[in-house]
Design an enzyme around this catalytic site. Structure first.
Site, mmCIF file in Angstrom:
data_model
loop_
_atom_site.group_PDB
_atom_site.id
_atom_site.type_symbol
_atom_site.label_atom_id
_atom_site.label_comp_id
_atom_site.label_asym_id
_atom_site.label_seq_id
_atom_site.Cartn_x
_atom_site.Cartn_y
_atom_site.Cartn_z
ATOM 1 N N SER A 91 0.828 -1.212 0.000
ATOM 2 C CA SER A 91 0.000 0.000 0.000
ATOM 3 C C SER A 91 0.859 1.258 0.000
ATOM 4 C CB SER A 91 -0.911 0.022 1.225
ATOM 5 O OG SER A 91 -1.718 -1.132 1.278
HETATM 6 N N1 SAH Z 1 -0.739 -5.093 3.910
HETATM 7 C C1 SAH Z 1 0.043 -5.344 2.699
HETATM 8 C C2 SAH Z 1 -0.630 -4.842 1.441
HETATM 9 C C3 SAH Z 1 -1.719 -5.707 1.107
HETATM 10 S S1 SAH Z 1 -2.410 -5.724 -0.520
HETATM 11 C C4 SAH Z 1 1.426 -4.752 2.797
HETATM 12 O O1 SAH Z 1 1.731 -4.053 3.765
HETATM 13 O O2 SAH Z 1 2.231 -5.020 1.898
HETATM 14 C C5 SAH Z 1 -3.764 -6.804 -0.104
HETATM 15 C C6 SAH Z 1 -3.394 -8.221 0.190
HETATM 16 O O3 SAH Z 1 -4.580 -8.884 0.617
HETATM 17 C C7 SAH Z 1 -2.878 -9.001 -1.014
HETATM 18 O O4 SAH Z 1 -1.639 -9.581 -0.727
HETATM 19 C C8 SAH Z 1 -3.970 -10.045 -1.247
HETATM 20 O O5 SAH Z 1 -3.471 -11.278 -1.761
HETATM 21 C C9 SAH Z 1 -4.536 -10.216 0.154
HETATM 22 N N2 SAH Z 1 -5.887 -10.780 0.224
HETATM 23 C C10 SAH Z 1 -6.938 -10.588 -0.621
HETATM 24 N N3 SAH Z 1 -8.017 -11.276 -0.202
HETATM 25 C C11 SAH Z 1 -7.642 -11.931 0.945
HETATM 26 C C12 SAH Z 1 -8.310 -12.830 1.846
HETATM 27 N N4 SAH Z 1 -9.582 -13.194 1.680
HETATM 28 N N5 SAH Z 1 -7.608 -13.291 2.900
HETATM 29 C C13 SAH Z 1 -6.318 -12.948 3.120
HETATM 30 N N6 SAH Z 1 -5.632 -12.115 2.294
HETATM 31 C C14 SAH Z 1 -6.286 -11.618 1.212
#
Ligand code: SAH
Length: 220
Positions: free
Chosen positions: A64
């Site tokens: 993000s």
């Molecule tokens: N917090 C992260 C950025 C996340 S982007 C950082 O600091 O880098 C969002 C993430 O959520 C992605 O990696 C995606 O694969 C994950 N995601 C999407 N749906 C999800 C679910 N149902 N359960 C767990 N993770 C999920």
């Protein structure tokens, strides 16, 4: 990994920018100043780490934007000793920021390659209070509940009931809520068992929260 003067300087400028954009929580700004964001990037992309932008981390996902990390973390009102569930580990950066602020963090990722990478990487940057899990964030982690805070870092079409149940009374959940195109940053406070109130905090754009782990394919 090296945290050079150049990187420290760029990080300081980024923190000034976050302040200028309205981030007030010194606990958040301090954690973001002390944890090198470039550690979470492949070395050929280090120069992008201190732009206030999201960046690809593989598997179609992104780390993000720093402002978004700061904004969500500020809304979460993180205190030392908080037990926090993060949905969407991604690079592990957000989880490590929470740990840096003294929280114990449980983070779930649905994409196996990202989960494995974060699980191996996070301890190498000194984030010892982050536990990584491979699973579906919609279900949370009932075995480790309750949590004082829950942070969803992907766009959710609704607030998953299982997550509200896993929150302590008085606890806070922060989620970008809405369609794939645009979401409203929403802070949910659990007021008593079975009841909560919400506040809106402006528009954001996240990658989607998808149902199930990536390798769950129906009935087999
Ligand atoms: N917090 C992260 C950025 C996340 S982007 C950082 O600091 O880098 C969002 C993430 O959520 C992605 O990696 C995606 O694969 C994950 N995601 C999407 N749906 C999800 C679910 N149902 N359960 C767990 N993770 C999920």
């Amino acid at each position: 990994m090296i945290d050079s003067f150049k990187h420290k300087g760029l990080r300081k400028q980024l923190i000034d920018l976050l302040r200028h954009k309205g981030i007030r929580d010194e606990r958040v700004l301090q954690a973001m100043e002390s944890l090198p964001r470039h550690y979470f990037f492949d070395s050929s992309f280090h120069s992008f780490a201190y732009d206030d932008k999201p960046f690809p981390i593989g598997a179609g996902q992104t780390i993000s934007q720093p402002y978004t990390v700061a904004f969500q973390t500020e809304l979460l009102d993180v205190n030392k000793g908080d037990k926090i569930l993060e949905i969407g580990t991604g690079s592990g950066y957000q989880a490590c920021i929470l740990a840096q602020m003294g929280a114990r963090v449980y983070s779930i990722e649905r994409i196996k390659s990202l989960y494995l990478k974060a699980k191996a990487f996070v301890p190498t940057v000194g984030c010892t209070h982050v536990k990584c899990f491979y699973g579906d964030g919609y279900k949370g982690l009932p075995a480790y509940a309750p949590f004082s805070k829950i942070l969803i870092t992907a766009a959710a079409p609704y607030i998953p009931d299982a997550l509200i149940q896993q929150l302590t009374v008085g606890g806070i959940l922060v989620v970008p809520l809405g369609s794939a195109d645009v979401q409203v940053m929403t802070r949910v406070t659990k007021t008593q068992e079975g009841a909560y109130r919400t506040e809106d905090h402006g528009y954001f754009r996240f990658v989607p929260l998808l149902e199930n782990k990536e390798d769950d394919h129906g009935n087999h």
